[in-house]
Every structure is written in structure tokens, then in C-alpha cells.
Design a protein around this motif. Sequence first.
Motif, PDB file in Angstrom:
ATOM      1  N   MET A   1       0.835  -1.177   0.000  1.00 18.88           N
ATOM      2  CA  MET A   1       0.000   0.000   0.000  1.00 18.88           C
ATOM      3  C   MET A   1       0.879   1.240   0.000  1.00 18.88           C
ATOM      4  SD  MET A   1      -1.464   0.498   3.899  1.00 18.88           S
ATOM      5  CE  MET A   1      -1.394  -1.177   4.443  1.00 18.88           C
ATOM      6  N   LYS A   2       0.385   2.304  -0.628  1.00 20.15           N
ATOM      7  CA  LYS A   2       1.113   3.569  -0.668  1.00 20.15           C
ATOM      8  C   LYS A   2       0.614   4.466   0.453  1.00 20.15           C
ATOM      9  CE  LYS A   2       1.960   3.659  -5.599  1.00 20.15           C
ATOM     10  NZ  LYS A   2       1.781   4.398  -6.840  1.00 20.15           N
ATOM     11  N   ARG A   3       1.552   5.124   1.123  1.00 23.27           N
ATOM     12  CA  ARG A   3       1.220   6.053   2.199  1.00 23.27           C
ATOM     13  C   ARG A   3       1.937   7.366   1.945  1.00 23.27           C
ATOM     14  NH1 ARG A   3      -3.110   4.260   4.554  1.00 23.27           N
ATOM     15  NH2 ARG A   3      -2.691   5.641   6.299  1.00 23.27           N
ATOM     16  N   THR A   4       1.281   8.479   2.276  1.00 23.66           N
ATOM     17  CA  THR A   4       1.871   9.811   2.160  1.00 23.66           C
ATOM     18  C   THR A   4       2.203  10.292   3.563  1.00 23.66           C
ATOM     19  OG1 THR A   4       0.552  10.250   0.188  1.00 23.66           O
ATOM     20  CG2 THR A   4       1.544  12.154   1.285  1.00 23.66           C
ATOM     21  N   ILE A   5       3.467  10.558   3.796  1.00 18.71           N
ATOM     22  CA  ILE A   5       3.954  10.968   5.110  1.00 18.71           C
ATOM     23  C   ILE A   5       4.620  12.320   4.971  1.00 18.71           C
ATOM     24  CG2 ILE A   5       5.563  10.411   6.984  1.00 18.71           C
ATOM     25  CD1 ILE A   5       5.220   7.443   6.128  1.00 18.71           C
ATOM     26  N   THR A   6       4.290  13.240   5.874  1.00 12.25           N
ATOM     27  CA  THR A   6       4.966  14.540   5.880  1.00 12.25           C
ATOM     28  C   THR A   6       5.794  14.654   7.149  1.00 12.25           C
ATOM     29  OG1 THR A   6       3.117  15.682   6.946  1.00 12.25           O
ATOM     30  CG2 THR A   6       3.171  15.701   4.533  1.00 12.25           C
ATOM     31  N   ALA A   7       6.878  15.408   7.054  1.00 17.26           N
ATOM     32  CA  ALA A   7       7.738  15.645   8.209  1.00 17.26           C
ATOM     33  C   ALA A   7       8.220  17.082   8.173  1.00 17.26           C
ATOM     34  CB  ALA A   7       8.930  14.696   8.194  1.00 17.26           C
ATOM     35  N   LEU A   8       8.133  17.742   9.304  1.00 19.80           N
ATOM     36  CA  LEU A   8       8.751  19.054   9.464  1.00 19.80           C
ATOM     37  C   LEU A   8      10.092  18.800  10.131  1.00 19.80           C
ATOM     38  CD1 LEU A   8       5.753  21.243  10.691  1.00 19.80           C
ATOM     39  CD2 LEU A   8       6.801  21.193   8.423  1.00 19.80           C
ATOM     40  N   SER A  81      -7.969  14.800   4.813  1.00 17.54           N
ATOM     41  CA  SER A  81      -8.330  15.757   3.772  1.00 17.54           C
ATOM     42  C   SER A  81      -7.103  16.636   3.512  1.00 17.54           C
ATOM     43  CB  SER A  81      -9.510  16.606   4.253  1.00 17.54           C
ATOM     44  OG  SER A  81      -9.869  17.534   3.275  1.00 17.54           O
ATOM     45  N   ILE A  82      -6.504  16.467   2.322  1.00 14.01           N
ATOM     46  CA  ILE A  82      -5.247  17.149   2.021  1.00 14.01           C
ATOM     47  C   ILE A  82      -5.309  17.887   0.694  1.00 14.01           C
ATOM     48  CG2 ILE A  82      -3.836  15.517   3.343  1.00 14.01           C
ATOM     49  CD1 ILE A  82      -3.026  14.211   0.669  1.00 14.01           C
ATOM     50  N   VAL A  83      -4.369  18.782   0.530  1.00 16.57           N
ATOM     51  CA  VAL A  83      -4.093  19.420  -0.759  1.00 16.57           C
ATOM     52  C   VAL A  83      -2.783  18.799  -1.222  1.00 16.57           C
ATOM     53  CG1 VAL A  83      -3.528  21.572  -1.926  1.00 16.57           C
ATOM     54  CG2 VAL A  83      -5.194  21.571  -0.071  1.00 16.57           C
ATOM     55  N   ALA A  84      -2.794  18.160  -2.391  1.00 21.77           N
ATOM     56  CA  ALA A  84      -1.594  17.496  -2.905  1.00 21.77           C
ATOM     57  C   ALA A  84      -1.412  17.856  -4.378  1.00 21.77           C
ATOM     58  CB  ALA A  84      -1.716  15.987  -2.747  1.00 21.77           C
ATOM     59  N   ARG A  85      -0.204  18.192  -4.752  1.00 22.94           N
ATOM     60  CA  ARG A  85       0.090  18.558  -6.133  1.00 22.94           C
ATOM     61  C   ARG A  85       1.427  17.975  -6.553  1.00 22.94           C
ATOM     62  NH1 ARG A  85      -4.481  19.362  -6.024  1.00 22.94           N
ATOM     63  NH2 ARG A  85      -5.625  21.239  -6.491  1.00 22.94           N
ATOM     64  N   GLU A  86       1.542  17.816  -7.856  1.00 22.31           N
ATOM     65  CA  GLU A  86       2.771  17.335  -8.471  1.00 22.31           C
ATOM     66  C   GLU A  86       3.033  18.210  -9.688  1.00 22.31           C
ATOM     67  OE1 GLU A  86       4.484  13.213 -10.501  1.00 22.31           O
ATOM     68  OE2 GLU A  86       2.518  13.208  -9.558  1.00 22.31           O
ATOM     69  N   ALA A 154       2.443  17.910  -0.305  1.00 21.55           N
ATOM     70  CA  ALA A 154       1.091  17.953   0.263  1.00 21.55           C
ATOM     71  C   ALA A 154       1.099  18.473   1.688  1.00 21.55           C
ATOM     72  CB  ALA A 154       0.490  16.544   0.251  1.00 21.55           C
ATOM     73  N   PHE A 155      -0.068  18.975   2.097  1.00 21.04           N
ATOM     74  CA  PHE A 155      -0.338  19.242   3.504  1.00 21.04           C
ATOM     75  C   PHE A 155      -1.841  19.225   3.719  1.00 21.04           C
ATOM     76  CE2 PHE A 155       0.829  23.615   1.927  1.00 21.04           C
ATOM     77  CZ  PHE A 155      -0.423  24.180   1.944  1.00 21.04           C
ATOM     78  N   ASN A 156      -2.254  19.278   4.999  1.00 18.29           N
ATOM     79  CA  ASN A 156      -3.668  19.200   5.326  1.00 18.29           C
ATOM     80  C   ASN A 156      -4.428  20.414   4.827  1.00 18.29           C
ATOM     81  OD1 ASN A 156      -2.263  17.615   7.755  1.00 18.29           O
ATOM     82  ND2 ASN A 156      -4.286  16.782   7.372  1.00 18.29           N
ATOM     83  N   ARG A 157      -5.689  20.173   4.457  1.00 21.52           N
ATOM     84  CA  ARG A 157      -6.581  21.272   4.082  1.00 21.52           C
ATOM     85  C   ARG A 157      -6.877  22.137   5.299  1.00 21.52           C
ATOM     86  NH1 ARG A 157      -8.883  21.507  -0.715  1.00 21.52           N
ATOM     87  NH2 ARG A 157      -8.834  19.706  -2.062  1.00 21.52           N
TER      88      ARG A 157
END
Length: 173
Positions: A1-8, A81-86, A154-157
Motif C-alpha cells: 500500500m502507498k502512504r503519504t507521510i509529511t515531516a517538518l 483531507s489534504i491538498v496534494a500537487r505534483e 502535500a499538507f492538510n486542508r
Amino acid sequence: MKRTITALVNNSSGVLNRITGLFARRHYNIESITVGMTENPAISRMTFVVAVDSMQNVEQVIKQLNKQVDVLKVKDITDESIVARELALIKILVTPQQRGEVVALVNTFRASTIDVGRESLTIQITGDHQKVEALIDLLRPYGIKELARTGITAFNRSTKKSAIDPHRLTLIN
């Protein structure tokens, strides 16, 4: 499965190497990674799309990332619920007779032609992964000479409810 992870993370040298090394040691494939400075120049945002076998593996990766000294915050945003762009740059082979047809196709996707050569066009497209893939698939028959993609950022809406996409708004008179 694909997962989107963000890190600051702290915006300092070596951070990217240490974090990607963590994924490599656990044999997780990073399908895409984007890194850039945030509104605070001392902090960078990393967005990873990773292929994992189970949610347990995702939780383990997040725990390991949180242990890193330069990591400030980690979040799996896949189900939120995210905003994601490429972004993709696509150079295709075209004859002068095909240019009008290709430009019409590009305009349909709200993409833009950013360079014109004697035998090629370079197109820029931004959007979600499916939109970028769809345009690439339609341009393949012309002959893709070069392709460069950024990966997803991406980040959260702003709100937890499903927000309206401003690009899909229609004004009614």
C-alpha cells in the motif's frame, strides 16, 4: 500500500541523508520525495510517498522518524483531507502540423507550453497524480523525449470537511 507521510525538520545539512537512510535500512521504497523550505527558513517540509506492506510498518517508520534529532513533527496524511500537487515537465516530439492538436490537448488539462523547438514542445503540468498521469498517457503516442517530475507535495486542508477545489468552480449568472 502507498502512504503519504509529511515531516517538518530542521533546515540543516545532512538531514535529508539521515532520513532517507532510515527508509533504506528498513528496505522501504520511497516512490517520491519532495523537500523545501517552509514559511520559516529554519524549517523544511518533507513529503514522502512510500510503499509499505502494512499499517504496522507505517507506524514503525513514524516512530523511527520521530526519534531523529532534527525531526520536529511527522504525520501520515494518507487518509486525511489534504491538498496534494505534483509538477511535471514533458518534452514531446511534434511536427509543425501536430502542434495545434497538442496545444489544444494541453489547454484542456490547464497545462501550459513553456518551450517550443523545431521538432519538440515542452509542457508544464501541475495537479494531482491522476491528472499528471492522464496527460502523460495522452502525450505518449507523440513520443516523449524527456520527462521530469517533482513527486507529490502535500499538507492538510484548512478544514476537516471536504473543501471545494477552486479550479473546479463554475460561476452561474
